[in-house]
Design an enzyme around this catalytic site. Structure first.
Site, PDB file in Angstrom:
ATOM      1  N   ALA A 189      26.952  58.006  60.504  1.00  0.00           N
ATOM      2  CA  ALA A 189      28.300  57.505  60.213  1.00  0.00           C
ATOM      3  C   ALA A 189      28.538  56.151  60.852  1.00  0.00           C
ATOM      4  CB  ALA A 189      29.341  58.507  60.700  1.00  0.00           C
TER       5      ALA A 189
ATOM      6  N   ARG B 211      58.101  37.326  15.760  1.00  0.00           N
ATOM      7  CA  ARG B 211      58.883  38.295  16.518  1.00  0.00           C
ATOM      8  C   ARG B 211      58.125  38.923  17.694  1.00  0.00           C
ATOM      9  NH1 ARG B 211      61.527  42.681  13.028  1.00  0.00           N
ATOM     10  NH2 ARG B 211      60.216  41.985  11.306  1.00  0.00           N
TER      11      ARG B 211
ATOM     12  N   ASN C 126      28.407  44.894  47.335  1.00  0.00           N
ATOM     13  CA  ASN C 126      27.553  44.394  46.252  1.00  0.00           C
ATOM     14  C   ASN C 126      27.712  42.901  46.000  1.00  0.00           C
ATOM     15  OD1 ASN C 126      30.176  44.833  45.374  1.00  0.00           O
ATOM     16  ND2 ASN C 126      29.562  45.254  43.275  1.00  0.00           N
ATOM     17  N   TYR C 127      28.697  42.278  46.632  1.00  0.00           N
ATOM     18  CA  TYR C 127      29.031  40.895  46.277  1.00  0.00           C
ATOM     19  C   TYR C 127      29.019  40.023  47.520  1.00  0.00           C
ATOM     20  CZ  TYR C 127      31.714  37.133  44.011  1.00  0.00           C
ATOM     21  OH  TYR C 127      32.136  35.938  43.479  1.00  0.00           O
TER      22      TYR C 127
END
Ligand code: UD1
Ligand code: CA
Length: 448
Positions: A405, A18, A368-369
């Protein structure tokens, strides 16, 4: 007096068509924990001396998920009584109390098992009963005039008179092991389902002169999950219980019904939680911290006096110190953010260390990748990272540094250095006006 030893046997060999799922039923989750995980946790909390799970053939996924808890294969499943028969070898030599729990009944409490266990010191067999709103499908508990349990009749096999009984069998039972093994081979499948019913043990025990008792639980606690609808009902019941536990533990919930907890959420007293917050598994939050509205937090630790959100996301491995501020649309993953550090707006901090009292400006990203590997970012203490900075990992920004910045920083920044990495500014006198004039001339020529 010491209680008799307790062996917990969890039945989970039944088919579960079910749910309409490729995943075994008892691996579906309530409060971020599998159904079977809840049941095993309750067995452990009740002080079980051993735990075994009865599974069907081809349930390798389930066996792997509960490893190292031993499984007993029941192939093919021929009823709840047969499931217990299959455990005889695994429990050989055990002469304490056997507790039978169902893998799909996740909300039972250790307190209820304690109550049953105390009763099992006096009675040979104890059944957990309940009074459901709609008793139709459940086995009925037949008592004599003294309230002693005489038999359990399955709904399918009950007489019309027995069907008027509103006290039902939850399926949870405790009985003396020696008694169980002396009677269980006498079970017969001569009934409407053609199965060996564990419930028949009651009448057999009475016949042999043993005592059988009932302990009652609330319907919530023994709710069984057979369908997605049941799963949703169980989740709501779990959440009601979790919210109550939080409030009793000194946590402020502005709108309890909109906050979702996991089985292991740990919030200290004086944590306050705004509306629409979701806690996934593995969250610990220390005292005085405020979680504002619409946060999603999972696998994270937060110190005391911190302010998280509104609209913050803490992912697994986020470790935030005391007085940290994480503001709107800031995502933190696998990163340690030390005491007093702040990232108040629109930032991604992943695979990183952020030092004490450092300020991460709006729009800062730790890149980070590189498409192949994850790299880490180390930012020291007292650093100020300007808005819209990209820190391309692996990279380190030493204590006291200041990054202007809009910088894209690809190599380390030394202590107390001011670093600005952007294109040189160029001002062209009247250049905008000349540009517009040139464009409108062009348009005129095109249209002529
Ligand atoms: C059972 C009880 C019924 C009770 C109800 C409560 C019996 C005969 N009946 O009925 O009195 O009111 O639970 O929900 O016990 N299982 C196995 N092997 C089997 C059959 C079942 O491991 O051969 C497991 C299932 O996976 C499940 C549990 O035992 O976890 C209960 O089985 P289920 O078929 O749902 O029992 P019910 O017919 O609902
Ligand atoms: Ca059932």
């Amino acid at each position: 007096m010491a209680l008799k030893d307790l062996a917990v046997l969890v039945l989970a060999a039944g088919k579960s068509t079910r749910m309409k799922s490729a995943v075994p039923k008892v691996l579906h989750k309530v409060g971020g924990q599998t159904l079977i995980g809840h049941v095993l946790g309750v067995g452990r909390d009740a002080g079980a001396d051993s735990l075994h799970v009865v599974v069907g053939a081809d349930m390798d996924e389930l066996t792997a998920a509960i490893d190292p808890i031993p499984t007993i294969v029941q192939d093919p499943p021929r009823g709840t009584g047969h499931a217990v028969q299959c455990a005889r070898e695994a429990l050989a030599g055990f002469d304490g109390t056997i507790a039978v729990l169902f893998g799909d009944t996740p909300l039972i409490t250790p307190q209820t098992l304690d109550t049953m266990r105390a009763e099992a010191e006096r009675s040979d067999l104890v059944v957990l009963g309940f009074r459901p709103d709609d008793p139709s499908a459940y086995g009925r508990l037949v008592q004599n005039d003294n309230g002693e349990l005489e038999a359990i009749v399955e709904a399918k096999d009950a007489t019309p008179e027995q069907l008027t009984i509103d006290l039902c069998n939850s399926g949870v039972m405790m009985f003396d092991a020696t008694l169980c093994w002396s009677l269980i081979d006498g079970l017969s499948d001569n009934n409407k389902s053609g199965e060996l019913y564990l419930t028949d043990l009651v009448a057999m025990a009475r016949m042999a002169g043993n005592t059988c008792a009932v302990v009652e639980a609330s319907a919530d606690e023994v709710l069984g999950v057979n369908s997605r609808a049941d799963l949703a009902v169980a989740e709501q019941a779990f959440q009601r219980r979790a919210r109550q536990r939080m409030l009793e533990g000194g946590v402020t919930l502005l709108d309890p019904d909109s906050v979702y907890f996991s089985w292991d959420t740990a919030l200290a007293p004086d944590v306050s939680v705004g509306p629409n917050v979701v806690f996934g598994p593995g969250v610990t939050i220390d005292t005085g911290t405020s979680i504002e509205a619409f946060c999603h937090i999972e696998g994270a630790r937060v110190g005391s006096g911190a302010r998280i959100g509104p609209f913050a996301r803490l992912r697994p491995g986020a470790e935030l110190g005391d007085e940290v501020h994480i503001g709107n649309f800031v995502e933190v993953k696998k990163a340690r953010v030390a005491d007093g550090a702040k990232a108040n707006h629109l930032a991604y901090i992943g695979d990183a260390h952020i030092g004490e009292k450092t300020n991460i400006g709006a729009g800062t990203i730790t890149a980070n990748y590189d498409g192949f590997n994850k790299h880490s970012t180390h930012v020291g203490a007292g650093v100020s990272i300007g808005s819209n900075t990209v820190l391309v990992a692996p990279i380190s920004v030493a204590d006291g540094a200041l990054v202007g910045a809009g910088s894209v920083v690809t190599s380390d920044v030394t202590q107390d250095t001011l670093t600005v990495v952007r294109a040189e500014r160029r001002d062209i006198d009247n250049g905008a006006a000349r540009f517009r004039a040139a464009r409108s001339n062009q348009k005129r020529e095109d249209n002529s």
